[in-house]
Design a protein around this motif. Structure first.
Motif, PDB file in Angstrom:
ATOM      1  N   TYR A  87      53.749  10.550  30.935  1.00 52.01           N
ATOM      2  CA  TYR A  87      53.009  11.089  30.102  1.00 52.01           C
ATOM      3  C   TYR A  87      51.824   9.994  29.590  1.00 52.01           C
ATOM      4  O   TYR A  87      51.050  10.137  28.654  1.00 52.01           O
ATOM      5  N   ASN A  88      52.080   8.914  30.151  1.00 50.71           N
ATOM      6  CA  ASN A  88      51.200   7.632  29.817  1.00 50.71           C
ATOM      7  C   ASN A  88      49.788   7.842  29.839  1.00 50.71           C
ATOM      8  O   ASN A  88      48.847   7.475  29.109  1.00 50.71           O
ATOM      9  N   GLY A 147      48.532  10.814  29.759  1.00 50.76           N
ATOM     10  CA  GLY A 147      47.956  12.362  29.183  1.00 50.76           C
ATOM     11  C   GLY A 147      48.967  13.554  29.840  1.00 50.76           C
ATOM     12  O   GLY A 147      48.995  13.339  31.397  1.00 50.76           O
ATOM     13  N   TRP A 187      56.871   7.171  21.983  1.00 55.41           N
ATOM     14  CA  TRP A 187      56.127   6.384  22.710  1.00 55.41           C
ATOM     15  C   TRP A 187      54.682   6.758  23.030  1.00 55.41           C
ATOM     16  O   TRP A 187      53.871   6.146  23.349  1.00 55.41           O
ATOM     17  N   ASP A 188      54.639   7.895  23.325  1.00 51.93           N
ATOM     18  CA  ASP A 188      53.354   8.634  23.568  1.00 51.93           C
ATOM     19  C   ASP A 188      52.949   9.827  22.715  1.00 51.93           C
ATOM     20  O   ASP A 188      52.443  10.760  23.090  1.00 51.93           O
ATOM     21  N   ALA A 189      53.147   9.446  21.531  1.00 58.77           N
ATOM     22  CA  ALA A 189      52.929  10.502  20.341  1.00 58.77           C
ATOM     23  C   ALA A 189      51.744  11.024  20.540  1.00 58.77           C
ATOM     24  O   ALA A 189      51.164  12.652  20.292  1.00 58.77           O
ATOM     25  N   GLU A 190      50.675  10.098  20.596  1.00 60.67           N
ATOM     26  CA  GLU A 190      49.103  10.589  20.705  1.00 60.67           C
ATOM     27  C   GLU A 190      48.849  11.466  21.820  1.00 60.67           C
ATOM     28  O   GLU A 190      47.864  12.252  21.933  1.00 60.67           O
ATOM     29  N   ASN A 191      49.526  11.049  22.868  1.00 58.74           N
ATOM     30  CA  ASN A 191      49.553  12.132  23.999  1.00 58.74           C
ATOM     31  C   ASN A 191      50.125  13.435  24.127  1.00 58.74           C
ATOM     32  O   ASN A 191      49.321  14.304  24.743  1.00 58.74           O
ATOM     33  N   LYS A 222      51.003  15.085  21.152  1.00 56.89           N
ATOM     34  CA  LYS A 222      50.624  15.903  20.139  1.00 56.89           C
ATOM     35  C   LYS A 222      50.222  17.135  20.245  1.00 56.89           C
ATOM     36  O   LYS A 222      48.928  17.315  20.718  1.00 56.89           O
ATOM     37  N   ARG A 236      50.916  19.282  22.282  1.00 57.84           N
ATOM     38  CA  ARG A 236      50.907  20.058  23.406  1.00 57.84           C
ATOM     39  C   ARG A 236      52.360  20.064  23.916  1.00 57.84           C
ATOM     40  O   ARG A 236      52.538  21.253  24.623  1.00 57.84           O
TER      41      ARG A 236
END
Length: 242
Positions: A140-141, A143, A198-202, A204, A206
């Motif tokens: 997920y890093n 996206g 860790w990848d909340a913004e990626n 969120k 989705r």
């Protein structure tokens, strides 16, 4: 991981013996042919498992700009080919995730191939004929769309039973069934819910990653109902947390 772990003779329904060989960025010894059981209807299944490849396709340290002996899919492929040759029709190759990110090669691959061209990491795993993969948190890093393109190029299923769409349906396949010697083998995958931090913004809006154990229990029930004689679970998660 510097050594390979070998576990022999675990009793299972329909397949009397299971040989597990974990090949996680190690320098493995070639596994010799195994002796079939006395029962003419039995065989020994050899399961090869890799994890946390992090873009290590060739045995090269891109930070130190030097050879990295004992790492890389190009090195591992030789051992896998040898084991398959020694155990024809009885080898299963799975991965437990974290392949799309982790070194400069993976970063360049994302920059160069993110638009839809062939991803070299996935292409290498296609060449090695992986049977299945459990999606890791580092997928997920870069996206969710990048992960989706990688899944679209993979000739093997990338699994995660506990990854859901916002509407609660499965985002990715939770399980798959493959066959060896007529025996149906269910493979279930799952991913650490730490992705949500860790990848909340990626992720969120989705995807939603739920607790592993309930999701795996449901997936195991489903794959058994679909006819799996035995079930293997590949989970990308640590063993040192609650």
């Amino acid at each position: 991981m510097s050594n390979c772990t070998l576990v022999r003779d675990q009793k299972l329904r329909f397949v009397p013996r299971l040989l597990l060989v974990f090949l996680a960025a190690c320098a493995p010894a070639v596994i010799p042919p195994v002796t079939p059981g006395a029962d003419a209807g039995s065989f020994e299944l050899v399961v090869l498992s890799t994890t946390d490849q992090h873009g290590r396709i060739r045995g090269w340290d891109y930070y130190a700009d030097t050879i990295e002996a004992g790492r890389g899919l190009s090195r591992l492929a030789t051992a896998v080919d040898s084991i398959r040759g020694a155990n024809p029709g009885r080898v299963l190759l799975v991965d437990a995730g974290d392949l799309l990110q982790g070194n400069p090669f993976a970063y360049v691959a994302m920059k160069k191939f993110g638009g839809g061209a062939a991803n070299p990491i996935v292409a290498a795993m296609n060449t090695m004929r992986y049977d299945a993969l459990a999606i890791g948190n580092h997928e997920y890093n870069y996206g969710v769309p990048y992960l989706e393109r990688a899944i679209g190029q993979a000739r093997f299923p990338m699994l995660s039973a506990n990854t859901l769409k916002p509407d609660g349906s499965h985002k990715f396949r939770p399980w798959v069934i493959v066959q060896r010697k007529g025996v149906k083998i269910g493979i279930v995958g799952a991913t650490t819910p730490g992705v949500m931090v860790w990848d909340a913004e990626n992720v969120k809006g989705r995807v939603q990653l739920t607790d592993i154990i309930p999701a795996v229990r449901t997936a195991v029930d489903e794959v058994r109902a679909a006819g799996a004689n035995i079930v293997i679970v590949a989970v990308h998660a640590g063993l040192d947390e609650p």
